[in-house]
Design a protein around this motif. Structure first.
Motif, short mmCIF file in Angstrom:
data_model
loop_
_atom_site.label_atom_id
_atom_site.label_comp_id
_atom_site.label_asym_id
_atom_site.label_seq_id
_atom_site.Cartn_x
_atom_site.Cartn_y
_atom_site.Cartn_z
N LEU A 7 7.54 19.71 1.99
CA LEU A 7 7.89 19.31 0.90
C LEU A 7 9.10 20.12 0.12
O LEU A 7 9.27 19.93 -1.07
CB LEU A 7 6.60 19.36 -0.18
CG LEU A 7 5.67 18.71 0.50
CD1 LEU A 7 4.17 18.93 -0.69
CD2 LEU A 7 5.62 17.36 0.79
N SER A 8 9.99 20.79 0.92
CA SER A 8 11.12 21.51 0.56
C SER A 8 12.41 20.72 0.38
O SER A 8 13.33 21.22 -0.17
CB SER A 8 11.20 22.75 1.52
OG SER A 8 11.88 22.42 2.73
N PHE A 28 11.85 13.80 -5.86
CA PHE A 28 11.16 15.40 -6.09
C PHE A 28 10.76 15.77 -7.33
O PHE A 28 11.39 15.21 -8.40
CB PHE A 28 12.08 16.24 -5.55
CG PHE A 28 13.40 16.52 -6.30
CD1 PHE A 28 13.51 17.08 -7.59
CD2 PHE A 28 14.65 15.75 -6.08
CE1 PHE A 28 14.53 17.06 -8.45
CE2 PHE A 28 15.71 15.62 -6.90
CZ PHE A 28 15.72 16.53 -8.10
N VAL A 59 7.16 24.35 0.05
CA VAL A 59 8.00 23.94 -1.03
C VAL A 59 9.15 24.72 -1.27
O VAL A 59 9.66 25.72 -0.72
CB VAL A 59 7.17 23.97 -2.08
CG1 VAL A 59 5.74 22.89 -2.05
CG2 VAL A 59 6.58 25.11 -2.63
N ARG A 60 10.09 24.24 -2.13
CA ARG A 60 11.42 25.02 -2.63
C ARG A 60 10.91 25.85 -3.66
O ARG A 60 10.45 25.54 -4.76
CB ARG A 60 12.29 23.83 -2.92
CG ARG A 60 13.97 24.29 -3.26
CD ARG A 60 14.38 24.70 -1.88
NE ARG A 60 15.86 24.77 -2.13
CZ ARG A 60 16.48 25.93 -2.54
NH1 ARG A 60 15.68 27.14 -2.80
NH2 ARG A 60 17.84 25.99 -2.67
N ARG A 113 10.03 23.74 -6.58
CA ARG A 113 10.16 22.15 -6.45
C ARG A 113 9.55 21.67 -5.35
O ARG A 113 9.37 22.14 -4.12
CB ARG A 113 11.61 21.88 -6.19
CG ARG A 113 12.14 20.22 -6.48
CD ARG A 113 13.73 20.31 -5.91
NE ARG A 113 13.69 20.32 -4.42
CZ ARG A 113 14.78 20.47 -3.82
NH1 ARG A 113 16.00 20.67 -4.30
NH2 ARG A 113 14.86 20.80 -2.50
N PHE A 114 8.84 20.25 -5.62
CA PHE A 114 7.93 19.60 -4.60
C PHE A 114 8.51 18.28 -4.00
O PHE A 114 8.92 17.45 -5.24
CB PHE A 114 6.58 19.26 -5.27
CG PHE A 114 5.67 20.34 -5.72
CD1 PHE A 114 4.81 20.99 -4.77
CD2 PHE A 114 6.28 21.34 -6.80
CE1 PHE A 114 3.79 21.95 -5.15
CE2 PHE A 114 5.48 22.37 -6.91
CZ PHE A 114 4.38 22.85 -6.06
#
Length: 336
Positions: A36-37, A285, A307-308, A318-319
């Motif tokens: 999810l990055s 996102f 994730v980020r 961030r997803f």
């Protein structure tokens, strides 16, 4: 192609999509990983069957022309001669600074770090500024609309006026519309003129980042210079064929916009239940602040969900969107 704010021009820039890095951080995490990055559509466009010749012959001028015509229709550009096709927008971001004489460059940020880095590597004087009002002394201005990672947007009329002002003194406004396809924003493709260049990403919208396809929309003279800098056969035959089919499918694009907006709203609800504060994003996102973002990042990673995160904003994550029911359930269990 994963896009995220990161380091400056002299540092290694962190990007999403690096599952090798995730595995190094969390070697005991279960497979398969849920990535999810990135901000890439998790439900890709169904690629058409390709003729074998697309793989074993060089792309023809007619192939490229058909792709440019499809892109012109999709982006509302009157003349395909204003379309430059490239193997991803990243190469356009790298190439543009080499075509401009030494300039003062203002990047409205924080945003995708590769913009400032590319202009810096090419020897330009680069500053990151908080808004358009702080760019009056710049020769080149870069705006990402919608922005990554906070999703803020700029009104098209104001951007056009800024481009006109820059054009009057030989400057250039670059508007990166990488996430615009599925958003309710007015894009600048239909109002191209002097002093304006628009970047469009293909891989994010259509979930086909590996195809490596992107576009610059600009005045014909600049389009010629960009195409010459990229050289012949810049886009592969398979990418030309898949890009033409996808860009011509307006119905799929509309359905994707509705479905991904619903997914983004669902993700926001999950973030809120987990104690996060959503700060924005796009329908591909969502970005939020958490009281213990580092701890949540570790819990997600240990569960095989990447994730980020942002070194310059430690409370922020961030997803991207989960691709299927199983992935949504795995994410929900951790966020609960």
């Amino acid at each position: 192609m994963a896009r995220g704010p990161g380091a400056g021009a002299g540092d290694r820039i962190a990007h999403g999509g690096d599952l090798d890095a995730a595995r190094r951080l969390f070697p005991q995490a279960p497979d398969p990983w849920i990535d999810l990055s990135t901000g890439i559509n998790p439900v890709p466009y169904p690629c058409p069957a390709l003729e074998a010749s697309a793989f074993h012959r060089l792309p023809s001028t007619a192939d490229l022309g058909a792709l440019r015509a499809a892109a012109a229709r999709a982006y509302g550009v009157a003349d395909p001669e204003r379309i430059v096709a490239a193997p991803g927008t990243q190469i356009l971001i790298e190439t543009l600074p080499r075509l401009v004489a030494c300039a003062r460059v203002a990047v409205v940020g924080p945003t995708y770090a590769e913009h400032a880095a590319a202009w810096g590597r090419a020897g330009h004087a680069v500053a990151t500024v908080p808004g358009l009002e702080a760019t009056r002394d710049a020769d080149v201005v870069v705006v990402v609309n919608p922005n990554n990672p906070d999703g803020r947007t700029w009104e098209a009329g104001g951007l056009r006026a800024h481009a006109d002002e820059l054009a009057g003194r030989g400057g250039l406004l670059i508007v990166d519309e990488a996430f615009a396809d599925l958003e309710p924003v007015e894009t600048l493709g239909p109002s191209l003129g002097p002093g304006l260049l628009v970047l469009r990403s293909f891989g994010k919208t259509y979930g086909l980042a590996g195809i490596r396809l992107g576009f610059a929309l600009c005045e014909p003279a600049l389009a010629v210079a960009l195409a010459e800098a990229l050289g012949p056969w810049a886009v592969s035959g398979p990418a030309l064929a898949i890009g033409r089919a996808a860009l011509s499918d307006a119905a799929w694009r509309l359905e994707a916009a509705v479905a991904r907006a619903a997914d983004a709203a669902r993700l926001d609800r999950m973030i809120l239940r987990a104690g996060g504060t959503p700060i924005g994003g796009t329908c591909l996102f969502r970005t939020a602040d958490f009281p213990d973002a580092a701890g949540l990042f570790d819990r997600l990673g240990a569960a095989g969900i990447y994730v980020r995160r942002f070194s310059e904003a430690p409370a922020r994550l961030r997803f991207g969107l989960p691709p299927d029911k199983a992935a949504w359930c795995r994410l929900s269990r951790i966020l609960r």
